[in-house]
Enzyme design. Sequence first.
Site, short mmCIF file in Angstrom:
data_model
loop_
_atom_site.label_atom_id
_atom_site.label_comp_id
_atom_site.label_asym_id
_atom_site.label_seq_id
_atom_site.Cartn_x
_atom_site.Cartn_y
_atom_site.Cartn_z
N GLU A 71 -25.14 31.87 36.80
CA GLU A 71 -26.28 32.76 36.61
C GLU A 71 -27.09 32.67 38.03
O GLU A 71 -28.33 32.15 37.88
CB GLU A 71 -27.06 32.21 35.61
CG GLU A 71 -26.48 32.58 34.31
CD GLU A 71 -27.23 31.98 33.02
OE1 GLU A 71 -28.29 31.55 33.02
OE2 GLU A 71 -26.69 32.48 31.89
N TYR A 118 -27.69 36.18 25.52
CA TYR A 118 -28.11 35.47 24.32
C TYR A 118 -29.04 36.40 23.37
O TYR A 118 -30.21 36.14 23.05
CB TYR A 118 -28.85 34.20 24.80
CG TYR A 118 -28.08 33.27 25.30
CD1 TYR A 118 -27.31 32.16 24.63
CD2 TYR A 118 -27.93 33.06 26.69
CE1 TYR A 118 -26.66 31.13 24.94
CE2 TYR A 118 -26.77 32.01 27.10
CZ TYR A 118 -26.27 31.10 26.19
OH TYR A 118 -25.58 30.17 26.86
N GLU A 178 -20.59 32.95 28.16
CA GLU A 178 -21.64 32.29 27.15
C GLU A 178 -21.93 33.23 26.25
O GLU A 178 -22.63 34.40 26.50
CB GLU A 178 -22.61 31.64 28.05
CG GLU A 178 -22.62 30.58 29.07
CD GLU A 178 -23.44 30.16 29.84
OE1 GLU A 178 -24.82 30.43 29.19
OE2 GLU A 178 -23.47 29.47 30.79
#
Length: 672
Positions: A447, A500, A536
């Site tokens: 990231e 997310y 992720e």
Amino acid sequence: MALCCALCLLLLCCQALALGRGMLYPRESTSRELKELNGIWSFRADFSPQRDKGFVHQWYRKPLRQSGPVIDMPVPASFNELTQDPSLRRFTGWVWYEKEVLLPRSWLLNALNTRVVLRVGSAHYYSIVWVNGVNVTEHEGGHLPFEADITRIVQGSPGGLCRITIALNNTLTPQTLPPGSIQFKRDKSKYPSGYFVQKTKFDFFNYAGIHRPVVLYTTPSVYIDDITVTTAWAGNIGVVRYEVLVMGNTRYSLSLNLREKEGKVVATGEGPIGELKVVEPKLWWPYLMHENPGYLYYLEVKLSAQVGGELSEDVYTLPVGIRTVHVTSRRFLINGEPFYFHGVNKHEDADIRGKGLDWALIVKDFNLLQWLGANSFRTSHYPYAEEIMDLCDAYGIVVIDESPGVGIKYPENFGNKSLAHHLVVMEELIRRDKNRPSVVMWSVANEPASELLPAAYYFKTVIAHTKAIDPTRPVTFVSNANYAHDHGAPYVDVICVNSYFSWYFDAGHLEVIQLQLNTQFKNWYKTYKKPIIQSEYGADAIAGLHNDPPLMFSEEYQKAVLKEYHSVFDKKRKEYVIGELIWNFADFMTDQGTGRVLGNKKGIFTRQRQPKAAAFVLRDRYWKIANESNCLCPTLTYYNLTPCLEPTCLKCGTTPTVWSSTPRRKACPSAA
Ligand code: GCB
């Protein structure tokens, strides 16, 4: 075709950029001895305002206890959480470690032909090392090994005394990897004078200390410094190509034996460069892809040279797995077979010891991975201990090996100094892990601010350098940037995306996950036509907190997020999605903040390795995926690969005895 690929691979290997020196894992042999220095060391943190008292007073010159009070400090361990002192927990600056050891007479007598090396598995972040008061080495970077030849110093010391002093600084600056910054708080009405805090842009606690084993080992004075192995196979022939680097003399001879697990020699070679051919090779397969995963051969390298008119020998044995890795526009192939990453992201993190290596924890984690049916993990967000990597090789756990390139968020992190250091880190990482069959891809960062313009040159350079050193493995970095503005993505082989949904964005809105995730995959694939790993995803859950219908931070919510993601993965893995890695394997410590309750709680296991409800969801899923991909039944009935049980066909209930022509699968008896 396969033969052609194998040859291409070998040709490519020949073009690898040479690294000059090796960093072989220290192993005992008939020519090498090893002394572990783990245990209690003397320790002092330098709380002086400039943190420079140790240098001004030259604490390395005499035993540390003579320059002031010391405390006992275990090695390996982080120093932060071992005392009741909060100022040591958050300490930033120089700390001093010291250990006194007596060396065996045999190491000192044969001065002409015994080399003594001090090796530190890792120490976070910057280390300066003295032996008996003499500076022997310095090293930057907290997650990779370094060593120093200390022969001359210890062989001249009375009684074989060896006093090792290590000064360690955990300060992170815009040019370190990971980067950070020191903020001085100068408002006298709010902070005492000289007050400063360490700031970072990554989400884990900056534990520091000597985190991995420190050892002394010997080699003869003419010694095997490095071995590089690349492998291929075609038809029923396996190829192990090797290159051995010898130091200490240019006149020597080398002989090599490649042994099976049981010790039988299957191929032999001579000289520093060559190729060993293995008939009917036992390939290295990932866990759950074969009944015998992680098969390792042992390459025994024997060096002979004349030292002082006598024959000197050095022997080093390297574990070798024969396997290939390829990436197509939609698939990740291991040994030519599609491999789907169903795994986890981890941290080196535990109560009390922080990031210090702990064998009990390591074994527990591997048992949990196997229980879970996980076939892979990413070393988020830094290289893990060699001892962990050894078990990945042996158990067939596939690894995406990540550099400490995390928190690269500001323009100043993309400057020349940062870039030059990042290149060195990639060299050190590849030097350490290049021979590991478990490592199938390098990740150069997590990231970063890859939407910033300087990211283009930065990642182009880091990735090109990584590929130049190791042309046999794909390279990636993990992105959370917008697909349309990511300046690093054009250079990667596999797109790795973190997201997310319904957590950091649209918090609490489970109903948007499927649409948003679909859009994410479509956009990345249409732009790059490269396979994608969801590197992720997840949600925090406080173990024992329940709410139904699911609300954030409850175990139910974590489960619900996973299930929404899984339904999209199941569609997309038929197309170009090649993996899913949950964030995170276990809860872990972070800096304090309003969004963190004693750390990050996105673990599917607690920090003490107890399962939350989500662990059972993943376990069912991972075993099902493994079963399906091992199935050869025409009806897609699959083998029950429940851990510890013989695989049985769920359709006919029998235990297949023959492997089909595709090596990883067993033919279903009822399919005949
Ligand atoms: C991320 C980071 C990871 C964090 C995680 C989180 O995107 O890569 O280091 O811990 O999110 O939980 O916020």
